[in-house]
Scaffold this active site. Structure first.
Site, short mmCIF file in Angstrom:
data_model
loop_
_atom_site.label_atom_id
_atom_site.label_comp_id
_atom_site.label_asym_id
_atom_site.label_seq_id
_atom_site.Cartn_x
_atom_site.Cartn_y
_atom_site.Cartn_z
N GLU A 156 41.38 23.28 40.88
CA GLU A 156 40.93 24.00 39.68
C GLU A 156 42.02 24.13 38.61
O GLU A 156 41.87 24.95 37.70
CB GLU A 156 40.39 25.40 40.03
CG GLU A 156 39.26 25.39 41.05
CD GLU A 156 38.58 26.75 41.17
OE1 GLU A 156 37.95 27.20 40.21
OE2 GLU A 156 38.68 27.37 42.26
N LYS A 178 31.14 32.15 40.58
CA LYS A 178 29.77 32.61 40.32
C LYS A 178 29.25 32.12 38.96
O LYS A 178 28.08 32.32 38.65
CB LYS A 178 29.71 34.14 40.34
CG LYS A 178 29.94 34.74 41.70
CD LYS A 178 29.68 36.25 41.66
CE LYS A 178 30.20 36.96 42.90
NZ LYS A 178 31.29 37.89 42.58
N TYR A 240 35.99 47.20 45.28
CA TYR A 240 36.50 47.83 46.50
C TYR A 240 35.30 48.11 47.40
O TYR A 240 34.39 48.79 46.97
CB TYR A 240 37.26 49.13 46.22
CG TYR A 240 38.11 49.47 47.42
CD1 TYR A 240 39.28 48.76 47.69
CD2 TYR A 240 37.70 50.44 48.34
CE1 TYR A 240 40.04 49.03 48.82
CE2 TYR A 240 38.47 50.71 49.46
CZ TYR A 240 39.63 50.01 49.68
OH TYR A 240 40.39 50.25 50.81
N HIS A 248 42.71 40.67 42.53
CA HIS A 248 42.18 39.90 41.39
C HIS A 248 41.32 40.84 40.54
O HIS A 248 40.83 41.86 41.02
CB HIS A 248 41.35 38.71 41.89
CG HIS A 248 40.31 39.08 42.89
ND1 HIS A 248 40.54 39.16 44.25
CD2 HIS A 248 39.01 39.44 42.72
CE1 HIS A 248 39.46 39.54 44.87
NE2 HIS A 248 38.50 39.72 43.97
P1 M7G Z 1 35.67 39.65 45.59
O1 M7G Z 1 35.45 40.99 44.99
O2 M7G Z 1 36.80 39.50 46.56
O3 M7G Z 1 34.39 39.08 46.30
O4 M7G Z 1 35.88 38.65 44.39
P2 M7G Z 1 32.86 39.13 45.93
O5 M7G Z 1 32.71 39.38 44.48
O6 M7G Z 1 32.38 37.74 46.34
O7 M7G Z 1 32.30 40.20 46.79
C1 M7G Z 1 36.28 37.35 44.58
C2 M7G Z 1 35.83 36.54 43.40
O8 M7G Z 1 36.34 35.23 43.52
C3 M7G Z 1 34.31 36.42 43.38
O9 M7G Z 1 33.82 36.77 42.09
C4 M7G Z 1 34.05 34.98 43.75
O10 M7G Z 1 32.90 34.44 43.13
C5 M7G Z 1 35.31 34.29 43.27
N1 M7G Z 1 35.61 33.07 44.03
C6 M7G Z 1 35.44 32.87 45.35
N2 M7G Z 1 35.84 31.63 45.67
C7 M7G Z 1 35.80 31.08 47.01
C8 M7G Z 1 36.26 30.99 44.53
C9 M7G Z 1 36.78 29.71 44.25
O11 M7G Z 1 36.95 28.83 45.10
N3 M7G Z 1 37.12 29.47 42.94
C10 M7G Z 1 36.93 30.42 41.96
N4 M7G Z 1 37.25 30.07 40.72
N5 M7G Z 1 36.44 31.64 42.21
C11 M7G Z 1 36.12 31.94 43.49
#
Ligand code: M7G
Length: 307
Positions: A156, A178, A240, A248
């Protein structure tokens, strides 16, 4: 080695829809028009998430393109009554594209995350964080390899909107998984911090204020420059509990009801900064509520305390 790593360490052939054998639907969200399906690809579990994409203002902005979308469409009547009628409208397939997110190979934890199930809210005191949450996380959490791939420019890299490589206050901002990356109406970007030692807001202290302020000011400026969205139309927040325990920040367009923006899960970046300014160890002392799904180990652990 956790289950995630074990699966990823295995030799896997690349995913293709031709090789995907559908097994069952994990959940179907009619509100979001998204379906989560489970199947196998080369004998390994794969999750295919299909989502109908929103219309964009650009598609319907009154130009010739707009008229041609409707001229090339056909109506199939459902009902008619007086001046009212309902139809299915068949449009050009370009306008009907789906966003497809693939997780391959998927772990049991992914399957659980996307399965329809009951959800519960718990109150995590600082003591419970140490005695229950943390040990549970250490055993059971999603692998963060995708995060390190971003931070090390392995994947990426071409999608990075801005980066600050400072090890303490630095971050990378890029489109979230997403988001399709183009539909302005559903803009969703994520800032991943360089520091690998902050799992979640629970770890934030006064010394992290420069990091939070840096992310806030640079990301909001970058979002304005790249997508034309003003800072007062951006929702900036943490989750959380998060799924990935590497800090992040989520940024999305305020008019878009992104998943996970509800009060039981989202903590506004501004509020987090302000809480720490008022009470430097706020997140060390606070009781934080969170939700967990029935199949999560964390849910079972908290339920057993309550019983
Ligand atoms: P989270 O609050 O840890 O998880 O946020 P959740 O929102 O899925 O509950 C992690 C964020 O990272 C989410 O908004 C995911 O959509 C995003 N994310 C996850 N993955 C595996 C990737 C990825 O491979 N690339 C990118 N750019 N974003 C990701």
């Amino acid at each position: 080695m956790g289950e995630d790593q074990a699966i990823q360490a295995q030799e896997t052939k690349s995913f293709s829809l031709d090789d995907f054998v559908y097994e069952r639907t994990l959940s179907n969200n009619a509100n979001r028009k998204v379906i989560f399906t489970l199947g196998k690809c080369h004998e390994m579990p794969a999750i295919v998430i299909l989502e109908k994409i929103s219309f964009t203002d650009e598609q319907f902005n009154g130009t010739d393109d707009t008229s041609s979308i409707l001229k090339n469409a056909s109506l199939e009547k459902i009902m008619e009554n007086d001046i009212y009628q309902n139809n299915f409208c068949k449009v050009d397939s370009e306008l009907n594209k789906l966003k497809a997110t693939i997780i391959y190979p998927a772990t049991d934890k992914h399957i659980s995350k996307y399965s329809e199930q009951n959800i519960y809210v718990f109150n995590e005191t600082p003591e419970l964080y140490k005695s229950v949450t943390l040990p549970c996380l250490e055993k059971e959490q999603f692998n963060c390899d995708w995060v390190y791939n971003v931070l090390e420019h392995r994947h990426e890299a071409d999608r990075i909107i801005i980066e600050d490589l400072d090890p303490e206050i630095g971050f990378m901002l890029l489109p979230d998984l997403k988001w399709d990356g183009v539909t302005a109406e559903t803009m969703y970007v994520t800032a991943i911090i360089m520091n690998r030692n902050i799992k979640s807001i629970r770890d934030l202290r006064e010394c992290h204020l420069p990091l939070l302020e840096n992310i806030k000011s640079k990301c909001l400026t970058a979002i304005k420059e790249k997508y034309g969205v003003n800072s007062n139309q951006v929702r900036a927040y943490f989750h959380y509990q998060p799924s990935y325990y590497h800090l992040h920040v989520h940024f999305n367009y305020l008019k878009y009801d992104a998943p996970g923006i509800f009060c039981e899960k989202a903590h506004l970046l501004n509020t987090v900064i302000d809480n720490i300014k008022m009470v430097p160890n706020y997140y060390e002392k606070a009781t934080l509520s969170f939700t967990a799904r029935e199949n999560d180990k964390l849910c079972a652990a908290y339920k057993s305390i309550a019983e």
